[in-house]
Design a protein around this motif. Structure first.
Motif, PDB file in Angstrom:
ATOM      1  N   MET A  68     -21.096 -35.676 -11.019  1.00  0.00           N
ATOM      2  CA  MET A  68     -20.205 -36.842 -11.057  1.00  0.00           C
ATOM      3  C   MET A  68     -19.024 -36.689 -10.102  1.00  0.00           C
ATOM      4  SD  MET A  68     -21.128 -39.404 -12.813  1.00  0.00           S
ATOM      5  CE  MET A  68     -22.767 -39.051 -12.213  1.00  0.00           C
ATOM      6  N   TYR A  71     -19.716 -38.036  -6.677  1.00  0.00           N
ATOM      7  CA  TYR A  71     -19.567 -39.494  -6.567  1.00  0.00           C
ATOM      8  C   TYR A  71     -18.091 -39.881  -6.498  1.00  0.00           C
ATOM      9  CZ  TYR A  71     -24.516 -40.213  -7.649  1.00  0.00           C
ATOM     10  OH  TYR A  71     -25.890 -40.216  -7.601  1.00  0.00           O
ATOM     11  N   SER A  97     -15.946 -36.960 -17.713  1.00  0.00           N
ATOM     12  CA  SER A  97     -16.283 -38.133 -18.529  1.00  0.00           C
ATOM     13  C   SER A  97     -15.159 -38.472 -19.504  1.00  0.00           C
ATOM     14  CB  SER A  97     -17.594 -37.907 -19.281  1.00  0.00           C
ATOM     15  OG  SER A  97     -17.462 -36.851 -20.205  1.00  0.00           O
ATOM     16  N   GLY A 113     -21.702 -38.984 -21.521  1.00  0.00           N
ATOM     17  CA  GLY A 113     -22.424 -39.675 -20.471  1.00  0.00           C
ATOM     18  C   GLY A 113     -22.093 -41.142 -20.306  1.00  0.00           C
ATOM     19  N   SER A 116     -20.868 -42.359 -16.728  1.00  0.00           N
ATOM     20  CA  SER A 116     -21.648 -41.987 -15.545  1.00  0.00           C
ATOM     21  C   SER A 116     -22.147 -43.170 -14.720  1.00  0.00           C
ATOM     22  CB  SER A 116     -22.835 -41.101 -15.955  1.00  0.00           C
ATOM     23  OG  SER A 116     -22.381 -39.893 -16.498  1.00  0.00           O
ATOM     24  N   LYS A 120     -20.979 -43.932 -10.831  1.00  0.00           N
ATOM     25  CA  LYS A 120     -21.975 -43.915  -9.757  1.00  0.00           C
ATOM     26  C   LYS A 120     -21.994 -45.220  -8.969  1.00  0.00           C
ATOM     27  CE  LYS A 120     -25.279 -40.627 -11.772  1.00  0.00           C
ATOM     28  NZ  LYS A 120     -26.669 -40.447 -12.286  1.00  0.00           N
TER      29      LYS A 120
END
Length: 206
Positions: A68, A71, A97, A113, A116, A120
């Motif tokens: 992550m 990104y 996160s 999660g 995410s 992205k």
């Protein structure tokens, strides 16, 4: 042994004139050049910075698993919100996160999660920055009570505390921390018990 060609992007928004840049396969390019071998390549057209970041992310994610933070770093070159996220990631000792959920005004999850897909896609937004940074400070105080080795530990405590904090409009952090320190040993014991931890947080504000 060449699995796929080098990808070249024709970009005009960097120096004002169309210029070719390698956006995938830099190491392959140098290896072929050193060995005096033919260099297979394809050229794509990139209209703006956002399209460039999306292309780089897609190409890199297909050859290796991007974390992550990769990104976030990529999007930070075109988005102020991602620049802030990267900044706070370097300032605070929180898993990404958890950090991104707090800065975007959402509750955190124990799985980690939930943010995410948003990160992205380049859709992450910082909301109520001053208030949410204060929340990060509060959470830092709480986690300082607990022994931990890395950013990923105590994700559950983070989720429970943020959920608790969002339910109190007259929360007094100084009073809460004073009571928490007095019951430090009990707090450590209940950090893995959802119902007991939630109830303990409620008692500590009284």
């Amino acid at each position: 042994g060449i699995v796929r060609p080098i990808v070249i992007a024709n970009i005009s928004f960097i120096n004002g004139k169309p210029t070719d840049y390698i956006i995938d396969g830099q190491h392959l390019f140098n290896a072929l050049l050193r060995n005096n071998m033919d260099i297979p390549y394809v050229t794509i057209s990139v209209k703006n910075k956002i399209e460039l970041v999306e292309s780089i992310a897609l190409l890199n994610a297909s050859s290796k698993n991007w974390a992550m933070i990769d990104y976030v770093t990529s999007w930070s070159c075109v988005s102020e919100d991602y620049k802030k996220l990267l900044h706070y990631y370097n300032v605070y000792d929180f898993e990404l996160s958890v950090l991104s959920a707090i800065l975007s005004g959402k509750t955190t999850s124990t799985s980690g999660g939930g943010m995410s897909p948003t990160i992205k896609r380049g859709e992450f937004k910082v909301v109520d920055e001053k208030l949410n940074v204060l929340t990060l400070d509060y959470l830092t105080d709480v986690l300082d009570i607990l022994p931990r080795m890395n950013r990923f530990e105590n994700r559950y405590v983070c989720a429970e505390y943020i959920s608790f904090l969002m339910s109190f409009s007259d929360y007094n952090h100084n009073k809460f921390m004073k009571n928490l320190k007095l019951q430090k040993e009990l707090f450590i014991l209940v950090t893995q018990q959802q119902e007991k931890l939630s109830e303990m947080f409620k008692k500590l504000v009284k």
